[in-house]
Design an enzyme around this catalytic site. Sequence first.
Site, PDB file in Angstrom:
ATOM      1  N   GLU A 287     -27.909  -9.696  41.249  1.00 22.84           N
ATOM      2  CA  GLU A 287     -28.825  -9.119  40.262  1.00 22.84           C
ATOM      3  C   GLU A 287     -29.627 -10.227  39.605  1.00 22.84           C
ATOM      4  O   GLU A 287     -29.070 -11.257  39.225  1.00 22.84           O
ATOM      5  CB  GLU A 287     -28.079  -8.383  39.135  1.00 22.84           C
ATOM      6  CG  GLU A 287     -27.433  -7.078  39.478  1.00 22.84           C
ATOM      7  CD  GLU A 287     -26.783  -6.447  38.236  1.00 22.84           C
ATOM      8  OE1 GLU A 287     -27.163  -6.817  37.105  1.00 22.84           O
ATOM      9  OE2 GLU A 287     -25.896  -5.600  38.411  1.00 22.84           O
ATOM     10  N   GLU A 341     -34.101   3.228  34.064  1.00 22.20           N
ATOM     11  CA  GLU A 341     -33.014   4.206  33.996  1.00 22.20           C
ATOM     12  C   GLU A 341     -32.821   4.641  32.547  1.00 22.20           C
ATOM     13  O   GLU A 341     -32.301   3.883  31.730  1.00 22.20           O
ATOM     14  CB  GLU A 341     -31.730   3.606  34.567  1.00 22.20           C
ATOM     15  CG  GLU A 341     -31.849   3.196  36.033  1.00 22.20           C
ATOM     16  CD  GLU A 341     -30.627   2.429  36.524  1.00 22.20           C
ATOM     17  OE1 GLU A 341     -29.552   3.051  36.636  1.00 22.20           O
ATOM     18  OE2 GLU A 341     -30.756   1.213  36.752  1.00 22.20           O
ATOM     19  N   LYS A 344     -29.156   4.625  30.516  1.00 20.90           N
ATOM     20  CA  LYS A 344     -28.296   3.450  30.379  1.00 20.90           C
ATOM     21  C   LYS A 344     -28.042   3.162  28.900  1.00 20.90           C
ATOM     22  O   LYS A 344     -28.960   3.193  28.071  1.00 20.90           O
ATOM     23  CB  LYS A 344     -28.944   2.224  31.041  1.00 20.90           C
ATOM     24  CG  LYS A 344     -28.996   2.305  32.554  1.00 20.90           C
ATOM     25  CD  LYS A 344     -29.209   0.943  33.179  1.00 20.90           C
ATOM     26  CE  LYS A 344     -27.957   0.100  33.079  1.00 20.90           C
ATOM     27  NZ  LYS A 344     -28.083  -1.182  33.797  1.00 20.90           N
ATOM     28  N   GLU A 350     -32.082  -2.584  28.519  1.00 22.43           N
ATOM     29  CA  GLU A 350     -31.251  -2.066  29.600  1.00 22.43           C
ATOM     30  C   GLU A 350     -31.917  -0.899  30.325  1.00 22.43           C
ATOM     31  O   GLU A 350     -31.643  -0.650  31.499  1.00 22.43           O
ATOM     32  CB  GLU A 350     -29.890  -1.626  29.058  1.00 22.43           C
ATOM     33  CG  GLU A 350     -28.968  -2.753  28.674  1.00 22.43           C
ATOM     34  CD  GLU A 350     -28.553  -3.581  29.879  1.00 22.43           C
ATOM     35  OE1 GLU A 350     -28.255  -2.986  30.931  1.00 22.43           O
ATOM     36  OE2 GLU A 350     -28.535  -4.818  29.765  1.00 22.43           O
TER      37      GLU A 350
END
Length: 403
Positions: A287, A341, A344, A350
């Site tokens: 990541e 997203e 999250k 995030e």
Amino acid sequence: MANFHRLFRVLLMVFTLSAYSLSFTNFCSPVNNYEIVMPCSVIRTMSVGIGINYGQIANNLPSPSRVAILLQSLNISRVKLYDADPNVLFAFSRSDVNFIIGLGNEYLQNMSDPEEALAWVQQNIQTHISQTQITCITVGNEVFNSNDSQLRSNLLPAMQSVYNALVNLRLDKQVSVTTAHSLNILANSFPPSAGTFKPDLAEFIQPILNFHSMVKSPFLINAYPFFAYKDSPAQVPLEYVLFQPNQGMTDPITNLHYDNMLYAQIDAVYAAIKAMGHTDIQVQVSETGWPSQGDMNEVGATPENAGLYNGNLLRRIQSGQGTPAKPSVPIDIYVFALFNEDLKPGPASERNYGLYYPDGTPVYNIGLQGYLPELLYSSSKRNVFSVLSLLLIFVAYQLIMRQ
């Protein structure tokens, strides 16, 4: 009689075209209960040798079959999942995409049981691998960020059980086993050549390194220079973390020069592994990314910085560049993430690491042009066939009436 023959030929043509059109729809867009409108033209893209993290903690993401078309249009052939979602694996069947699939931390205790591990591999790997290319399993994610001593103790036994299950099923040559770590496992990362692991983690990391060496699997790290900049914007030059022109830094021990933080972080991990007696383990970045938006205290989380980080990173990866300590080893990276997203937890950043919004619109421009097909309407394939057939019959009827 002449009109009858004309009608027969037209109806035969209608049936043929309808069947062909349905077949084409199935080929281009196999979506459960939906049909996709997809043009035949192919959008030109940059060809990049990178991977992408495909997270799904959201309630507004496109279906996996639509995502498959998006990634195909982007020329991305390596995808990392955080689970073994059968819907995703099925959607990418018979494609050229290689998958890393995840086994969550909540499964580690059960996976320490060889029978449980075998059952999981049979259900999630063996079932799909003949149609979908699965190359790696990550057993757990950032386990050592937790203070749960039982979770830490379960990690290696779970990795071993999953690997042994692959051996028993004769899949160990196709699928590797590893786990992903955050950079918090390092006690020291500067200078890079002095990188070391935290002493209290040595009892766990040493046998894990021995495992990697034995089975020839990579050591994965989640590396985010954004965190270093966010925490110390006055001390960390923005240009250094964004791969922009800067003075960089020189390692006083090796005299190697670093012009960006990510490469220094990777080499610090190599040094920490070497300090534990291993030089035969490859480090891969599972990541890395930069958020396009954050909370007020998340300095640097902007679309401009995210575009610079990921855009400059892609150009470096394209060139096959290695780190200063490993110049001949191309850097292996999975960018985080494909989509924003919205579910999250945590700070706003995030939820804003995606290259794309869920509707397929780029969050910022880094030179990648992709195509996310739109949904035409909710229907079964039979209804698509019927509507198309009626349309073609109407056209045929008009042709006959004109004769």
